[in-house]
Design a protein around this motif. Structure first.
Motif, PDB file in Angstrom:
ATOM      1  N   UNK A   7     -20.533   7.639  11.380  1.00  0.00           N
ATOM      2  CA  UNK A   7     -21.739   7.458  12.174  1.00  0.00           C
ATOM      3  C   UNK A   7     -21.742   8.250  13.478  1.00  0.00           C
ATOM      4  N   UNK A   8     -20.661   8.962  13.781  1.00  0.00           N
ATOM      5  CA  UNK A   8     -20.527   9.592  15.096  1.00  0.00           C
ATOM      6  C   UNK A   8     -21.658  10.574  15.392  1.00  0.00           C
ATOM      7  N   UNK A   9     -21.949  11.471  14.447  1.00  0.00           N
ATOM      8  CA  UNK A   9     -23.009  12.454  14.676  1.00  0.00           C
ATOM      9  C   UNK A   9     -24.377  11.781  14.699  1.00  0.00           C
ATOM     10  N   UNK A  10     -24.554  10.790  13.840  1.00  0.00           N
ATOM     11  CA  UNK A  10     -25.814  10.048  13.820  1.00  0.00           C
ATOM     12  C   UNK A  10     -26.058   9.382  15.172  1.00  0.00           C
ATOM     13  N   UNK A  11     -25.022   8.776  15.734  1.00  0.00           N
ATOM     14  CA  UNK A  11     -25.153   8.131  17.035  1.00  0.00           C
ATOM     15  C   UNK A  11     -25.527   9.141  18.118  1.00  0.00           C
ATOM     16  N   UNK A  12     -24.987  10.329  17.995  1.00  0.00           N
ATOM     17  CA  UNK A  12     -25.311  11.393  18.948  1.00  0.00           C
ATOM     18  C   UNK A  12     -26.794  11.757  18.856  1.00  0.00           C
ATOM     19  N   UNK A  13     -27.293  11.848  17.637  1.00  0.00           N
ATOM     20  CA  UNK A  13     -28.702  12.194  17.433  1.00  0.00           C
ATOM     21  C   UNK A  13     -29.614  11.094  17.966  1.00  0.00           C
ATOM     22  N   UNK A  14     -29.203   9.848  17.795  1.00  0.00           N
ATOM     23  CA  UNK A  14     -30.026   8.726  18.236  1.00  0.00           C
ATOM     24  C   UNK A  14     -30.311   8.759  19.736  1.00  0.00           C
ATOM     25  N   UNK A  15     -29.447   9.415  20.485  1.00  0.00           N
ATOM     26  CA  UNK A  15     -29.635   9.498  21.925  1.00  0.00           C
ATOM     27  C   UNK A  15     -30.540  10.660  22.336  1.00  0.00           C
ATOM     28  N   UNK A  16     -31.023  11.433  21.366  1.00  0.00           N
ATOM     29  CA  UNK A  16     -31.831  12.613  21.658  1.00  0.00           C
ATOM     30  C   UNK A  16     -33.324  12.300  21.604  1.00  0.00           C
ATOM     31  N   UNK A  17     -34.106  13.223  22.131  1.00  0.00           N
ATOM     32  CA  UNK A  17     -35.562  13.119  22.116  1.00  0.00           C
ATOM     33  C   UNK A  17     -36.119  14.117  21.101  1.00  0.00           C
ATOM     34  N   UNK A  18     -36.962  13.685  20.155  1.00  0.00           N
ATOM     35  CA  UNK A  18     -37.410  14.595  19.095  1.00  0.00           C
ATOM     36  C   UNK A  18     -38.211  15.791  19.589  1.00  0.00           C
ATOM     37  N   UNK A  19     -38.931  15.656  20.678  1.00  0.00           N
ATOM     38  CA  UNK A  19     -39.711  16.771  21.203  1.00  0.00           C
ATOM     39  C   UNK A  19     -38.819  17.732  21.973  1.00  0.00           C
ATOM     40  N   UNK A  20     -38.062  17.203  22.897  1.00  0.00           N
ATOM     41  CA  UNK A  20     -37.214  18.038  23.747  1.00  0.00           C
ATOM     42  C   UNK A  20     -36.035  18.632  22.977  1.00  0.00           C
ATOM     43  N   UNK A  21     -35.485  17.864  22.036  1.00  0.00           N
ATOM     44  CA  UNK A  21     -34.238  18.252  21.372  1.00  0.00           C
ATOM     45  C   UNK A  21     -34.433  18.603  19.897  1.00  0.00           C
ATOM     46  N   UNK A  22     -35.642  19.029  19.525  1.00  0.00           N
ATOM     47  CA  UNK A  22     -35.914  19.318  18.108  1.00  0.00           C
ATOM     48  C   UNK A  22     -34.943  20.336  17.540  1.00  0.00           C
ATOM     49  N   UNK A  23     -34.656  21.387  18.291  1.00  0.00           N
ATOM     50  CA  UNK A  23     -33.754  22.435  17.804  1.00  0.00           C
ATOM     51  C   UNK A  23     -32.348  21.879  17.591  1.00  0.00           C
ATOM     52  N   UNK A  24     -31.851  21.114  18.552  1.00  0.00           N
ATOM     53  CA  UNK A  24     -30.503  20.556  18.446  1.00  0.00           C
ATOM     54  C   UNK A  24     -30.406  19.563  17.294  1.00  0.00           C
ATOM     55  N   UNK A  25     -31.427  18.747  17.124  1.00  0.00           N
ATOM     56  CA  UNK A  25     -31.409  17.758  16.043  1.00  0.00           C
ATOM     57  C   UNK A  25     -31.394  18.449  14.678  1.00  0.00           C
TER      58      UNK A  25
END
Length: 284
Positions: A7-25
């Protein structure tokens, strides 16, 4: 149940914003969370584009998918992969977008067809992962995928992109309902792609692989391509195998190194995109 490490990477994604971090996600989804699944889903997306005579007629007319099938597959896969890897703001991602736009300028393509092809890059991975992924996609991940490809579409000069994930999916469904119809060009382009897929396997198993290729394709797609469905038993076996794979993956640790399509051994080494990769040194 998932292992805590998984779940480590999933947890990292959960802390992101879909608009601001779309590229990273999308970078994490394609390179780390679901690399194999994304590639399989985009192969189905490619087949879906052949179901519209407006699209297949152009592909058939150029002869590229008949005579250089592997090269065309590689080019598409590499462009998508490089965009996921670098993003559309990075100079390397921009270089691939510019190359793709230059190619498309050679042909007369309707905006409605551009929109449909763009939509397949969002919804085919979503639908595949919902069935066979080791976990379900988060709502924010779906939103990020929409935003990512919306921004790619803007940079391709595609207009009238539906304003939300839901409205774009409705466009995707309506296009298939009204535009998918059998045509000989559909089947010629799809058959050439099928032969390419079979060429990846040893002779001894190609017959069985050929029977299995339609197993994960829905009836509307099969009808538009003129393909016969796989047997019920073979379809059930393949789906169970993929679901077993997903359960096994849940117990593994998260991927530490990325697995982007563009970084793998590419059969079509004379591809224009492969050449572009080799000519441009890594920027990071």
């Amino acid at each position: 149940m998932f292992s805590q490490k998984r779940q480590a990477t999933t947890n990292r994604i959960q802390a992101m914003d879909p608009e601001r971090d779309a590229i990273a996600i999308c970078h994490l989804l394609a390179g780390y969370e679901f690399p194999w699944d994304m590639t399989r889903a985009l192969e189905i997306a490619l087949l879906r584009t052949f179901c519209s005579p407006a699209i297949s007629a152009l592909l058939d007319k150029t002869g590229e998918f008949a005579s250089h099938t592997q090269k065309r597959y590689d080019d598409t896969g590499i462009i998508v992969s490089e965009l996921f890897k670098w993003g559309y703001l990075h100079p390397r991602g921009q270089a691939f977008l510019q190359r793709m736009n230059a190619i498309h300028l050679l042909y007369s393509i309707k905006n409605e067809d551009y929109l449909y092809v763009l939509s397949t890059f969002i919804y085919e991975p979503v639908r595949w992962i919902e069935q066979f992924g080791w976990r379900q996609l988060l709502t924010l991940e779906k939103q990020a995928m929409y935003i990512f490809w919306r921004e790619v579409g803007v940079r391709m000069s595609i207009v009238d992109i539906p304003p939300t994930f839901e409205t774009f999916e409705a466009y995707n469904r309506e296009y298939e309902k009204t535009r998918f119809v059998y045509a000989q060009a559909n089947q010629r382009v799809a058959d050439a792609t099928r032969q390419m897929l079979l060429s990846w396997f040893p002779w001894g198993v190609r017959s069985q692989v050929n029977k299995a290729i339609p197993a994960l394709l829905d009836p509307i797609l099969l009808e538009a391509l003129g393909w016969e469905p796989s047997s019920t038993s073979l379809t059930a076996l393949l789906k169970k195998t993929l679901q077993l794979r997903s359960r096994l993956l849940r117990q593994l640790p998260p991927r530490e190194l990325p697995d982007f399509f563009a970084d793998q051994s590419i059969p079509g080494s004379n591809s224009i995109c492969v050449s572009l990769i080799r000519q441009r040194p890594p920027a990071i």
